[in-house]
Design an enzyme around this catalytic site. Structure first.
Site, PDB file in Angstrom:
ATOM      1  N   ALA A 152     -21.993  40.217 -19.598  1.00  0.00           N
ATOM      2  CA  ALA A 152     -21.834  41.629 -19.247  1.00  0.00           C
ATOM      3  C   ALA A 152     -21.356  42.409 -20.465  1.00  0.00           C
ATOM      4  O   ALA A 152     -21.344  41.885 -21.577  1.00  0.00           O
ATOM      5  CB  ALA A 152     -20.849  41.766 -18.091  1.00  0.00           C
ATOM      6  N   ASN A 153     -20.973  43.655 -20.279  1.00  0.00           N
ATOM      7  CA  ASN A 153     -20.422  44.469 -21.358  1.00  0.00           C
ATOM      8  C   ASN A 153     -19.321  45.357 -20.796  1.00  0.00           C
ATOM      9  O   ASN A 153     -19.046  45.322 -19.597  1.00  0.00           O
ATOM     10  CB  ASN A 153     -21.532  45.288 -22.028  1.00  0.00           C
ATOM     11  CG  ASN A 153     -22.189  46.234 -21.050  1.00  0.00           C
ATOM     12  OD1 ASN A 153     -21.561  47.152 -20.545  1.00  0.00           O
ATOM     13  ND2 ASN A 153     -23.463  45.989 -20.744  1.00  0.00           N
ATOM     14  N   ARG A 154     -18.685  46.146 -21.653  1.00  0.00           N
ATOM     15  CA  ARG A 154     -17.470  46.867 -21.271  1.00  0.00           C
ATOM     16  C   ARG A 154     -17.710  48.220 -20.618  1.00  0.00           C
ATOM     17  O   ARG A 154     -16.793  49.009 -20.482  1.00  0.00           O
ATOM     18  CB  ARG A 154     -16.581  47.064 -22.494  1.00  0.00           C
ATOM     19  CG  ARG A 154     -16.072  45.777 -23.073  1.00  0.00           C
ATOM     20  CD  ARG A 154     -15.084  46.055 -24.206  1.00  0.00           C
ATOM     21  NE  ARG A 154     -14.797  44.848 -24.959  1.00  0.00           N
ATOM     22  CZ  ARG A 154     -13.962  43.890 -24.541  1.00  0.00           C
ATOM     23  NH1 ARG A 154     -13.332  44.015 -23.384  1.00  0.00           N
ATOM     24  NH2 ARG A 154     -13.764  42.815 -25.276  1.00  0.00           N
TER      25      ARG A 154
END
Ligand code: CTP
Ligand code: CA
Length: 228
Positions: A33-35
Site C-alpha cells: 500500500a502507500n501513505r
C-alpha cells in the site's frame, strides 16, 4: 440567520472522483500500500457535491470516511478501481485523486505464505498496474470532456508534473510536493500548482477543503464554458 448556499453550478453534471490508496495483495493477510489518507479526494468529492454535481466516488481503503451524498464504490486494488471507473462512465469530468499502486504482486498466493523453517525468503514478482488516468484520458467517444490528474512528487515537482500531463493526455494536473519536510502527506493542508495547456498557476498553502473548493469551482467554470 442568513445562510448562503453555493450556487448549484454543476447540477445535471456527473463527475467521477478516484481517491485513497489501493491495496495490492501479497497473500490473504498481507498487502502492499502507500501513505495516502484519501483526505484530498474526499474533500474534492464533497466540494463537487456542494456545487450540485452527481458524484461517483471510487475509493480505495482510505483513512477518512467518504463524504455523504455521493455514490460510493469501495475497491481494493488498482485493477478493481479501473473496472469501477469504467462502469461509472459516461461522465462530464473525472478527477483522479487516488494514489494508485504502480505495481501488483503477480505471484500473489491464495493461501498465507508461511516461514518454512529453512530461512528461505519469499520472492515477490511485480507486474505493472493499469494506468487509469492515461486510459481515461485517451478514451474516444466516452472520454469525459475534462480529465484532471494529480502529481505527487518529491523532486523537480513542476517539470515532472508538466511532463506527466503531456504523457498521460489529461487536461489538467494538480501538482504538489510531498517531500516529508512539507508535512503534506497525511496532513490537513496542501500546496498545489494547477497545470494546464495554458500554463501553471500556484496556489498558496491552503486547507485540503479550500483546495477542493477552488478546484471544484474551476471545474464548474471549465464545464460551463464548454472548454474543458
Ligand atoms: N494514476 C492512475 N493509475 C495508475 C497510476 C497513477 O490513475 N496506475 C493517476 C493518479 O491517480 C494521479 C496521476 O495518475 O492522478 C499521477 O500519478 P503518479 O503516481 O504521480 O504518476 P505515475 O505515472 O504513476 O508516475 P510515478 O512513477 O511518478 O509514480
Ligand atoms: Ca505512481
Amino acid at each position: 440567520a442568513v445562510v448562503s448556499l453555493p450556487a448549484r453550478v454543476l447540477s445535471g453534471r456527473h463527475v467521477i472522483v478516484t481517491s485513497g490508496p489501493t491495496h495490492e495483495p501479497i497473500d490473504p493477510v498481507r498487502y502492499i500500500a502507500n501513505r495516502s489518507s484519501g483526505a484530498q479526494g474526499a474533500a474534492i468529492a464533497a466540494a463537487l457535491r456542494d456545487l450540485g454535481a452527481r458524484v461517483s466516488f471510487i475509493t480505495g481503503p482510505a483513512e477518512v470516511p467518504p463524504p455523504e451524498g455521493v455514490a460510493v464504490v469501495a475497491v481494493e486494488t488498482a485493477r478493481e478501481m479501473r473496472a469501477a471507473v469504467e462502469a461509472a462512465l459516461p461522465a462530464d469530468a473525472a478527477v483522479m485523486a487516488a494514489a494508485v499502486a504502480d505495481w501488483h504482486v503477480a505471484n500473489a498466493r491464495p493461501g498465507k505464505i508461511k516461514k518454512d523453517g529453512s530461512g528461505a525468503l519469499p520472492e515477490l514478482q511485480f507486474a505493472e498496474n493499469p494506468d487509469i488516468l492515461a486510459w481515461i484520458s485517451q478514451l474516444g467517444r466516452e472520454r469525459p470532456s475534462l480529465v484532471v490528474g494529480f502529481a505527487a512528487e518529491t523532486d523537480d515537482v513542476l517539470d515532472n508534473a508538466a511532463r506527466k500531463r503531456k504523457r498521460k493526455g489529461c487536461d489538467w494536473i494538480v501538482a504538489n510536493d510531498v517531500s516529508p519536510a512539507t508535512g503534506i502527506m497525511g496532513g490537513t493542508e496542501n500546496a498545489v500548482t494547477l497545470i494546464s495547456e495554458a500554463g501553471a498557476e500556484s496556489w498558496p498553502r491552503l486547507s485540503k477543503d479550500e483546495v477542493a473548493h477552488r478546484l471544484a469551482a474551476r471545474i464548474a467554470d471549465a464545464l460551463n464554458a464548454g472548454d474543458g
